[in-house]
Design an enzyme around this catalytic site. Sequence first.
Site, short mmCIF file in Angstrom:
data_model
loop_
_atom_site.label_atom_id
_atom_site.label_comp_id
_atom_site.label_asym_id
_atom_site.label_seq_id
_atom_site.Cartn_x
_atom_site.Cartn_y
_atom_site.Cartn_z
CG PHE A 1 -36.50 59.03 82.39
CD1 PHE A 1 -37.39 59.05 81.33
CD2 PHE A 1 -35.58 58.00 82.47
CE1 PHE A 1 -37.36 58.06 80.37
CE2 PHE A 1 -35.54 57.02 81.50
CZ PHE A 1 -36.43 57.05 80.45
CG ASN B 1 -31.69 56.13 79.20
OD1 ASN B 1 -31.89 56.26 77.98
ND2 ASN B 1 -32.63 55.78 80.05
N PRO B 2 -29.49 59.18 77.40
CG PRO B 2 -28.57 59.68 75.33
CD PRO B 2 -28.66 58.59 76.35
#
Lengths: 449, 388
Positions: free
Chosen positions: B188, B290-291
């Site tokens: 990510f 920051n799920p």
Amino acid sequence: MIFRWLRHVGMIVHKPACSPGFRRCFSWGGGRWNRPHRPPTCPLSTVTVFHKFPLSTRLSITTSQAFSTAARVRTFSLQDEATWSYLKRLVTEGQTVMESLQSGEKTDTEHRRLVQRWEELRHIVEKVQQVETTQKELVEVEKLLSGLEDGETEMRDLALQEKEAYENDMKHLEDEILTLLVPADEADENDIILEVVAGVGGQEAMLFTSDMFEMYCQYAAYKNWHMQVLTMDTSTLGGLRHATASIKGLNAYKLLKLEAGVHRVQRVPKTEKAGRVHTSTMTVAVLPQPKEIDNTWDKSEFKIETKKASGAGGQHVNKTESAVRIVHIPTGIAVECQQERSQLRNRAIAMTTIQARLYQMKLDQQRSQQQLARQQQMGTAARSEKIRTYNFTQDRVTDHRAGVNMFNLQDFLLGGDRLDEMIHTVQQHLHREEVLLIMEQDSKQQHKS
Amino acid sequence: MRHFLQRVLQSRTICWNRILNPKTYTQGVRAYCKLEQCCYPVSLHCLNNGSFRSESLASSLHSPESMNSALRTYCTNITRHDLRSEDGGWSKDTLDNISILEAVSYWTRKFETAGVPEPGASAEYITGHVLGFKSFSLISPLAQSVTAEERTKVWDLCEKRMNRVPIQYILGEWDFRDLNLVMRPPVFIPRPETEELVEHLWLYLQEDLTREDEELDILEVGCGSGAISLSLLHEFPQAHCTAVDVTKEAVELTQHNAERLGLCDRLNVKQMQFNTSADFETKFDVIVSNPPYIWTQDMGTLEQEIVGYENHCALHGGTDGMGLIRDIIHTGHRLLKPGGSIWLEVDPRHPDMIQTYLNNHLQYQLHLAGVYQDFNERPRFCCLELRE
């Protein structure tokens, strides 16, 4: 005929302005050709213009006198009812400010404003409370005194001593409240530039300027200020045409700003052969040096423009454009930054850049303001605008603002205790006048509302 | 500056005469930018074509840096005319001695027609990267031509971009706050909002921490490239971090970044599934995450760059996007030291949902202490504090 009238004009111009003779010219006509009780009739229409001039001047003189006497009659004192009611109003305002502070639920700016106001009022409220307790004590002592019988001399002495102590306290408190009421000058803490310039009077004025500059140097040493002479323009006879010095130290501006203005000297100059007394002037200008201006710009003054994601933002998008543009709304200055990949960092860089630019602007503004202040202080260096007179023949210094006389001029020119005392007296006087003015404005506002 | 402008003008005169008819040429607007007490006559022929951005001129009056950008826009516009006149066709010899600005404008146009998002920024970042600069505005406007080697590299990378590969993966590195991190698919890519999350947390901790030597234990759930943990370690020398992620690639990348930045001695990276049974040896002052918070219904609307290259398990947060958030809340209260806090970046719809969730689960002893907005003014960051 015209010649006669011109001579009449000449009479006035000859006299030193604002001297008793000068004023006599208006009130009694003055001059050889004037009769005491009948103002001269004017044969030429053009000269009527002249008539208007002294009349208006006289008017302004009388009004200013009336004003200053009025100010002197209504002095600042805790016994004075107007003063007391003004203080009371301040205390109630302080209480309301405190209450609204405690109630919470306010915007940031309002909160800051309230805190600031409370900081201003806090000390006054404290002092007023002290005055109230001292007054109570005084009343009790009075009661005790009146209740005492003739025989109790010891008790009476004690009570009298106590009364005296309380009265002293009251005086101190009065002084303290006075200094608190005077709004602080923003530049009070700043370092200064002192400038002395010879005025009217040629070589003699330059000699006097040199004496004065020496006096201020000694005063700076007396006050433990750091003084550095920047420029000195000396004349052939050892006088001083013009000199500047930078002074750093505690309260330098606060005290020396009162020295700014025209100083007049009356003495027999070294250059004089016939032994006549001359009147010359020199001027002093005191300019605060800009200190580190803290960045006091409110966040709301800036508009931050970024490349905004139109969609949901966050994980939903992957935007790489990081340019940031900040506009300072009041001035319209804009700064752009796109050198970093991180928007946050670009924002920080743009913010420091724009603040530096605003700081520069503020500095320029301050400089032009200083220029203006210098011009005002320097005036036209005419003999009539003096703030202080040094009369060597009478060995006397007179400050025209506070109306104080001091003797022993040589001692005064050493720039020690006596100059300090003079400055403090003038300061006290000006503070009183200022506070009275504030109180007057306040009471006017009260009447209006 | 002026010389540069003159040079540009000279070299372009021929093209202009060909493109613009003499009438419009003489009608060219002449504007004088007063800058640093020097007058630069800038003839804005581009204004006739309405392509010059007037606001960049306005801003150039205020700052020398943006003068550069104004000039650059101006130059880009010239080259754009150039390209249009030749219908986008490039002969072999033009390709060989191509200038930086021409390369950027060529690729910007190509990206535009291919529908690649942020065409200008993409072309600029790639060119800047190849020339060894972090961003395009750092390149001196005097640097004109690119070597053949640089040109082929730019062309290679830009072809990748045509396939909608995210810029960060193409360059293989990206900045997060003060750090430069390696980026590798499918891990990510940290978003600018996450920088703000760290900023808020930084301010919060700054107020909290009085002593330098105070221990600060941080747990990051879903570390990805390690951005949050590493910048916190970088900014708080007394901090110790535990970073967990479910994917092997993310754990490896975090470890790699930590080694590159010399922060690995205070970082403990673990590959594990963070769920309700997760347990650690120590307790933490802060849990930050920051799920994945994208709702299932929104997964279809994502850009091609995200769907095609980034790991879905770092994005997809279940039907209501709350999957991992609930786990963090549930486990977090057990892992926190007294007075600890949980910091989350969430979807704008989530803060209210978190509030309701906490109201329904009072046994967690957590309360929503603050919700902060991101730069788009959407509620984005949540701070949950453990009740005393």
